[in-house]
Each structure stands twice: as C-alpha cells, then as structure tokens.
Design a protein around this motif. Structure first.
Motif, PDB file in Angstrom:
ATOM      1  N   VAL A 198       2.763  -4.722 -14.485  1.00  0.00           N
ATOM      2  CA  VAL A 198       3.912  -3.889 -14.114  1.00  0.00           C
ATOM      3  C   VAL A 198       3.863  -3.658 -12.606  1.00  0.00           C
ATOM      4  CG1 VAL A 198       5.072  -1.673 -14.406  1.00  0.00           C
ATOM      5  CG2 VAL A 198       3.914  -2.731 -16.362  1.00  0.00           C
ATOM      6  N   ARG A 199       4.829  -4.214 -11.928  1.00  0.00           N
ATOM      7  CA  ARG A 199       4.874  -4.083 -10.473  1.00  0.00           C
ATOM      8  C   ARG A 199       5.090  -2.614 -10.077  1.00  0.00           C
ATOM      9  NH1 ARG A 199       9.034  -7.204  -6.398  1.00  0.00           N
ATOM     10  NH2 ARG A 199       8.079  -6.430  -4.508  1.00  0.00           N
ATOM     11  N   PRO A 200       4.300  -2.110  -9.118  1.00  0.00           N
ATOM     12  CA  PRO A 200       4.500  -0.723  -8.682  1.00  0.00           C
ATOM     13  C   PRO A 200       5.888  -0.537  -8.072  1.00  0.00           C
ATOM     14  CG  PRO A 200       2.450  -1.602  -7.795  1.00  0.00           C
ATOM     15  CD  PRO A 200       3.190  -2.745  -8.410  1.00  0.00           C
ATOM     16  N   ARG A 201       6.503   0.583  -8.375  1.00  0.00           N
ATOM     17  CA  ARG A 201       7.799   0.913  -7.804  1.00  0.00           C
ATOM     18  C   ARG A 201       7.619   1.174  -6.313  1.00  0.00           C
ATOM     19  NH1 ARG A 201      10.976   6.091 -10.014  1.00  0.00           N
ATOM     20  NH2 ARG A 201      10.576   5.042 -11.976  1.00  0.00           N
ATOM     21  N   GLU A 202       8.533   0.679  -5.500  1.00  0.00           N
ATOM     22  CA  GLU A 202       8.464   0.944  -4.067  1.00  0.00           C
ATOM     23  C   GLU A 202       8.700   2.433  -3.829  1.00  0.00           C
ATOM     24  OE1 GLU A 202      10.606  -0.441   0.073  1.00  0.00           O
ATOM     25  OE2 GLU A 202      10.536  -1.836  -1.602  1.00  0.00           O
ATOM     26  N   GLU A 234       9.948   5.340  -1.724  1.00  0.00           N
ATOM     27  CA  GLU A 234      10.908   5.596  -0.648  1.00  0.00           C
ATOM     28  C   GLU A 234      10.322   6.586   0.351  1.00  0.00           C
ATOM     29  OE1 GLU A 234      15.435   7.342  -0.291  1.00  0.00           O
ATOM     30  OE2 GLU A 234      14.775   6.486  -2.195  1.00  0.00           O
ATOM     31  N   LYS A 235      10.518   6.291   1.621  1.00  0.00           N
ATOM     32  CA  LYS A 235      10.037   7.172   2.684  1.00  0.00           C
ATOM     33  C   LYS A 235      11.218   7.601   3.535  1.00  0.00           C
ATOM     34  CE  LYS A 235       6.226   4.063   2.810  1.00  0.00           C
ATOM     35  NZ  LYS A 235       6.950   3.056   2.178  1.00  0.00           N
ATOM     36  N   PRO A 236      11.258   8.825   3.969  1.00  0.00           N
ATOM     37  CA  PRO A 236      10.301   9.896   3.695  1.00  0.00           C
ATOM     38  C   PRO A 236      10.438  10.387   2.261  1.00  0.00           C
ATOM     39  CG  PRO A 236      12.137  10.788   4.938  1.00  0.00           C
ATOM     40  CD  PRO A 236      12.358   9.297   4.838  1.00  0.00           C
ATOM     41  N   ILE A 237       9.396  11.045   1.798  1.00  0.00           N
ATOM     42  CA  ILE A 237       9.380  11.609   0.453  1.00  0.00           C
ATOM     43  C   ILE A 237      10.472  12.679   0.367  1.00  0.00           C
ATOM     44  CG2 ILE A 237       7.989  12.929  -1.201  1.00  0.00           C
ATOM     45  CD1 ILE A 237       6.925  10.113  -0.731  1.00  0.00           C
ATOM     46  N   LYS A 238      11.302  12.593  -0.675  1.00  0.00           N
ATOM     47  CA  LYS A 238      12.441  13.511  -0.788  1.00  0.00           C
ATOM     48  C   LYS A 238      12.212  14.645  -1.788  1.00  0.00           C
ATOM     49  CE  LYS A 238      16.086  10.238   0.555  1.00  0.00           C
ATOM     50  NZ  LYS A 238      15.379   9.699   1.617  1.00  0.00           N
ATOM     51  N   THR A 239      11.109  14.589  -2.521  1.00  0.00           N
ATOM     52  CA  THR A 239      10.861  15.588  -3.559  1.00  0.00           C
ATOM     53  C   THR A 239       9.367  15.845  -3.696  1.00  0.00           C
ATOM     54  OG1 THR A 239      11.181  16.105  -5.902  1.00  0.00           O
ATOM     55  CG2 THR A 239      10.858  13.797  -5.347  1.00  0.00           C
ATOM     56  N   LEU A 275      -1.947   1.368  -4.177  1.00  0.00           N
ATOM     57  CA  LEU A 275      -2.655   2.583  -4.581  1.00  0.00           C
ATOM     58  C   LEU A 275      -2.801   3.532  -3.392  1.00  0.00           C
ATOM     59  CD1 LEU A 275      -4.159   4.325  -6.587  1.00  0.00           C
ATOM     60  CD2 LEU A 275      -6.206   2.917  -6.201  1.00  0.00           C
ATOM     61  N   LEU A 276      -3.073   2.991  -2.228  1.00  0.00           N
ATOM     62  CA  LEU A 276      -3.160   3.820  -1.025  1.00  0.00           C
ATOM     63  C   LEU A 276      -1.822   4.514  -0.760  1.00  0.00           C
ATOM     64  CD1 LEU A 276      -4.797   4.796   1.429  1.00  0.00           C
ATOM     65  CD2 LEU A 276      -4.070   2.722   2.618  1.00  0.00           C
ATOM     66  N   LEU A 277      -0.723   3.770  -0.876  1.00  0.00           N
ATOM     67  CA  LEU A 277       0.606   4.360  -0.671  1.00  0.00           C
ATOM     68  C   LEU A 277       0.913   5.422  -1.722  1.00  0.00           C
ATOM     69  CD1 LEU A 277       2.669   1.178   0.281  1.00  0.00           C
ATOM     70  CD2 LEU A 277       1.931   3.023   1.801  1.00  0.00           C
ATOM     71  N   LEU A 278       0.497   5.173  -2.971  1.00  0.00           N
ATOM     72  CA  LEU A 278       0.709   6.153  -4.040  1.00  0.00           C
ATOM     73  C   LEU A 278      -0.028   7.450  -3.724  1.00  0.00           C
ATOM     74  CD1 LEU A 278       1.665   7.001  -6.902  1.00  0.00           C
ATOM     75  CD2 LEU A 278      -0.452   5.947  -7.770  1.00  0.00           C
ATOM     76  N   MET A 279      -1.279   7.348  -3.343  1.00  0.00           N
ATOM     77  CA  MET A 279      -2.063   8.551  -3.086  1.00  0.00           C
ATOM     78  C   MET A 279      -1.571   9.268  -1.826  1.00  0.00           C
ATOM     79  SD  MET A 279      -3.611   8.387  -5.851  1.00  0.00           S
ATOM     80  CE  MET A 279      -4.277  10.030  -5.681  1.00  0.00           C
ATOM     81  N   CYS A 280      -1.131   8.535  -0.826  1.00  0.00           N
ATOM     82  CA  CYS A 280      -0.539   9.166   0.364  1.00  0.00           C
ATOM     83  C   CYS A 280       0.755   9.882  -0.001  1.00  0.00           C
ATOM     84  CB  CYS A 280      -0.295   8.131   1.457  1.00  0.00           C
ATOM     85  SG  CYS A 280      -1.803   7.561   2.272  1.00  0.00           S
TER      86      CYS A 280
END
Length: 179
Positions: free
Chosen positions: A84-88, A90-95, A132-137
């Motif tokens: 399952v490809r990780p969802r991109e 979106e930046k900046p985080i809106k929520t 995973l780095l982007l997810l945790m950030c």
C-alpha cells in the motif's frame, strides 16, 4: 492485503521492486531481537537497500542503534507499505488530526507516546526511510499546529531558558517573523 510472488505493483518511488518477492532478510535490533521481512519491503530503507545491493548474499542486517520495539514497529510499517503506497502528505499541515492527513494505518501507527514518536523519527532518519520520516515529522507538526510557545513548551516538556528581558529582545529582533 495478500500478495503473491510475481505480482506487479506501483512502487511509488519507494525503492521497492516492481515485483513483490518472497526472499527474506532478518533485521536484528541493538537488544538482539530479530525480525523477518521481505527484502523488497526492506528496500524502503536506503540503508538496507545499499547494504543488500552491495552484497547479494546479505540475509541479515544489524541495527546496533535501534531498540527491538522500534525495529518491530518499523518492520510492521515496511510490510504494510510494501503493498500500500503511502499517501502523500500535504504541506503545510492543515489539521491536527492525522486521520485527515494520512490513511488509517498510518494514523494509528503514529498515535504513540512522545518517547516512541521521537525514537521512530530518529530511526527513520538513521535508516533513511523517507515516507516514515515524513509521517513522523507530520505527527510532530500536527502537535505544534495552533499552539502558542508556552503551550508547545508544556506539550514537549521544554523548559524556558530565557529571562523575560531576553524573551522580549528576541521578540523585537524577529517581530517581522512573529507577526
């Protein structure tokens, strides 16, 4: 989602091969816990991919800097995202709700205490697992969103080092950035 050897998939630039194989690699943590994952899923980590590509016979990887609990979580992440490809993100985080930013698996995956969150972030960086780095950030960013500096200090248990005079000096120096 089950996959069969030879099944085709979109790797989404994650370093995964187009064919999902069954050849496995063992990953050993600093506390000697072992985890098995397909080499294809493990290639999500540039650290592991480089090691595998440099040695075709490599069937074990030692991660001397990462605890077993964290390696286990990362292996779970790799196995899920092999198919399952990780969802991109979106930046900046809106929520502040991760479920609005990523899929349900990733939202639950990063719903951990701060100690585990930061260990996952550091491990993702060390292993060079960009999604995973982007997810945790994004998780950290969601915890910062909409908070004042004192609220952020409380959330992350950051002690205040500035005297009121020093804080005023910094505010004046960066007033154009602080609004």
């Amino acid at each position: 989602m089950d996959t069969k050897q030879g099944e085709r998939r979109d790797s989404g630039g994650l370093g995964l091969d187009e064919e999902i194989g069954t050849e496995e690699i063992t990953i050993r943590s600093k506390d000697k816990k072992t985890f098995t994952v397909t080499k294809n899923a493990a290639r999500m980590s540039k650290l592991i991919r480089t090691t595998i590509e440099g040695d075709d016979t490599c069937n074990e990887i030692d991660l001397f800097h990462i605890e077993g609990d964290i390696v286990g979580r990362i292996v779970k992440y790799m196995k899920y995202h092999e198919v399952v490809r990780p969802r991109e993100i979106e930046k900046p985080i809106k929520t502040t709700r991760m479920a609005d930013i990523v899929d349900a698996f990733d939202a639950e995956f990063c719903d951990v205490n701060q100690e585990i969150m930061f260990k996952l972030l550091l491990a993702a960086n060390y292993m060079d697992i960009k999604p995973l780095l982007l997810l945790m950030c994004a998780k950290v960013a969601s915890m910062l969103k909409g908070k004042t500096p004192p609220e952020i200090r409380r959330t992350f248990n950051i002690r205040e080092d500035y005297t009121p005079e020093e804080e005023e000096e910094v505010r004046n120096e960066f007033k154009d950035l602080l609004g």
